[in-house]
Design an enzyme around this catalytic site. Structure first.
Site, PDB file in Angstrom:
ATOM      1  N   LYS A   1      -7.991  -1.140   6.135  1.00  0.00           N
ATOM      2  CA  LYS A   1      -8.173  -1.953   4.966  1.00  0.00           C
ATOM      3  C   LYS A   1      -7.309  -3.214   4.918  1.00  0.00           C
ATOM      4  CE  LYS A   1      -7.648   1.579   1.899  1.00  0.00           C
ATOM      5  NZ  LYS A   1      -7.558   3.122   2.678  1.00  0.00           N
TER       6      LYS A   1
ATOM      7  N   SER B   1      -6.679   4.750   8.192  1.00  0.00           N
ATOM      8  CA  SER B   1      -7.451   4.329   6.934  1.00  0.00           C
ATOM      9  C   SER B   1      -6.742   3.235   6.174  1.00  0.00           C
ATOM     10  CB  SER B   1      -7.286   5.580   6.022  1.00  0.00           C
ATOM     11  OG  SER B   1      -7.337   5.405   4.666  1.00  0.00           O
TER      12      SER B   1
ATOM     13  N   HIS C   1       0.935  -1.428   0.032  1.00  0.00           N
ATOM     14  CA  HIS C   1       0.147  -0.017  -0.018  1.00  0.00           C
ATOM     15  C   HIS C   1       0.818   1.316  -0.038  1.00  0.00           C
ATOM     16  CE1 HIS C   1      -4.204   1.179   0.679  1.00  0.00           C
ATOM     17  NE2 HIS C   1      -3.604   2.261   0.863  1.00  0.00           N
TER      18      HIS C   1
ATOM     19  N   ASP D   1     -13.982   3.343   6.390  1.00  0.00           N
ATOM     20  CA  ASP D   1     -12.834   3.997   5.315  1.00  0.00           C
ATOM     21  C   ASP D   1     -13.587   4.741   4.452  1.00  0.00           C
ATOM     22  OD1 ASP D   1     -10.276   4.789   5.058  1.00  0.00           O
ATOM     23  OD2 ASP D   1     -10.510   3.380   3.275  1.00  0.00           O
TER      24      ASP D   1
ATOM     25  N   ARG E   1     -12.708  13.289   4.497  1.00  0.00           N
ATOM     26  CA  ARG E   1     -11.393  13.701   4.435  1.00  0.00           C
ATOM     27  C   ARG E   1     -10.927  14.384   3.318  1.00  0.00           C
ATOM     28  NH1 ARG E   1      -7.839   9.271   5.364  1.00  0.00           N
ATOM     29  NH2 ARG E   1      -6.079  10.741   5.494  1.00  0.00           N
TER      30      ARG E   1
END
Ligand code: URA
Length: 430
Positions: free
Chosen positions: A187, A183, A82, A161, A168
């Site tokens: 996930k 966040s 990520h 999220d 956001r």
């Protein structure tokens, strides 16, 4: 409990309890707490930060807002990569199939564009018919059959999220360490991972502008990884210029495919291999980074990674034929030429990101429609020689007015020096 009391408590710098955080997030999901109250709590967190225990509680509440995958029955290593967000970052489209070609399970949950950074989901949705909203059961069976997949948060998968991410994006509350960490990690926990590699972008196009901020984010992410049993490695990569030769929507998918055919640009290949080798070593398949990189190059050159990519696109209903680069002809194009002789000495990557939003690659308000054909080709990067009239950027999309606005923004995004400037180092520190 009363939402305003929880907001005031955080606003005034006090620590929230796990019950308060959980109650608030549940209220958001059940629509009992409205967007103005959520925005207000997010802004209070932005200014006041969160303790480790508050952040862990937020991650847990966000995970509990949806279902959690468990692929342990497949008896394979489950992993993901990520990134914290940047410009031109299409590594997910390369690494998911590449790792999967080594029998590593990659059930990727990704997001849309945040502020000026590009979104994995927005980019992959440029493939006609590609489905990113797949229910829990169907995604589980697609992962079992193919080995990798990319979906977005939904009402079933990481709904908290999905909601916080979109608020956001519109309220100036993105660059907050606890909000970024919760966040990302909610996930990753929901994916049921054994291992994770984080690509923490640093520089003028990243949310973390300095290595100090990036290191502090890395520490927090690692602590959460440890608390939730996910082995987490970190790479800091340079976002003081875009990654690869293209940034935009469909053009990035096509560049990723070039990489999967063994023809990717040097920086994109280097970072993909560096990140990939962390997972290969975590999985126990390889002990040595050089050996794992050599094997990954083999799978880029012999078509094994591309084959996985195509299977993933088909499994998610995408139209593979539309991805042949010769069928990709944007409607309008403008070339930005150099007005001077010299060397590119800097690029303002965040401004490039905002120009991409203007062109149709991102949203200024939630209802904005994206232009899949939009993007920029970077013919020069920092340290490259340019002469008067050389094309520095080629920009393209399907809306001439937006393209002209982007042109005026982009003219101010690079500087030229008569002195030779060193090339940027891509991997800052591992
Ligand atoms: N990526 C995410 O998933 N969330 C963030 O907040 C930033 C990058």
């Amino acid at each position: 409990m009363i939402p305003a009391e929880i907001i005031e408590k955080k606003r005034d710098g006090y620590e929230l309890t796990a019950q308060e955080i959980n109650w608030f997030i549940e209220g958001v999901i059940k629509n009992k707490i409205d967007d103005s109250q959520l925005s207000s709590l997010l802004m209070s967190i932005y200014f006041r930060g969160m303790s480790d225990s508050e952040t862990n509680s937020l991650v847990q509440s966000m995970v509990d807002s949806g279902k959690q995958f468990d692929f342990n029955y497949l008896d394979k290593f489950v992993a993901d990569k990520h990134s914290t967000g940047g410009i031109g970052d299409k590594i997910s489209f390369i690494l998911a199939p590449l790792l999967s070609s080594f029998n590593i399970i990659v059930p990727m949950i990704a997001g849309r564009g945040l502020a000026y950074t590009g979104g994995t989901i927005d980019k992959i949705e440029s493939i006609p018919n590609f489905q990113t909203h797949i229910n829990f059961k169907d995604f589980s069976s697609k992962i079992e059959n193919v080995g990798c997949g990319i979906i977005s948060q939904s009402s079933e998968i990481c709904p908290a999220d999905k909601k916080l991410y979109s608020i956001r994006d519109l309220t100036g509350t993105i660059p907050s360490t606890p909000l970024i960490c919760s966040s990302i990690m909610s996930k990753k926990v929901a994916e049921g991972l054994n291992g994770l590699v984080m690509d923490i972008k640093v520089g003028n196009g990243a949310f973390m502008k300095t290595l100090k901020e990036a290191r502090s984010l890395a520490n927090e992410l690692k602590k959460i990884g440890q608390a939730f049993g996910i082995r987490t490695d970190v790479i800091f990569s340079n976002m003081a210029q875009p990654l690869g030769d293209y940034a935009g929507l469909k053009c990035e998918v096509i560049e990723a495919i070039d990489c999967l055919k063994g023809k990717g640009p040097e920086d994109l290949v280097e970072l993909s291999l560096e990140l990939g080798s962390k997972i290969m070593i975590q999985s126990g398949l390889f002990k040595n980074p050089d050996e794992s990189k050599a094997k990954m190059i083999e799978h880029l050159n012999n078509g094994k990674a591309l084959d996985k990519f195509e299977k993933m696109i088909l499994a998610q209903n995408g139209d593979l034929k539309s991805l042949h680069s010769d069928s990709y002809i944007p409607k309008y194009e403008i070339i930005i030429e150099s007005q001077e002789n010299g060397y590119i000495s800097s690029m303002d990557t965040e401004k490039i990101g905002w120009a991409l939003v203007e062109m149709g690659c991102g949203r200024k308000v939630a209802k904005d429609l994206l232009d899949n054909s939009a993007g920029i080709k970077f013919n020069r990067k920092v340290g490259d020689r340019v002469n008067v009239g050389d094309p520095v950027y080629e920009l393209f999309n399907s809306n001439a007015k937006k393209l002209n606005i982007a042109r005026s923004l982009l003219l101010k995004t690079f500087t030229i020096s008569s002195e030779k400037t060193p090339k940027q180092k891509l991997i800052i520190n591992t």
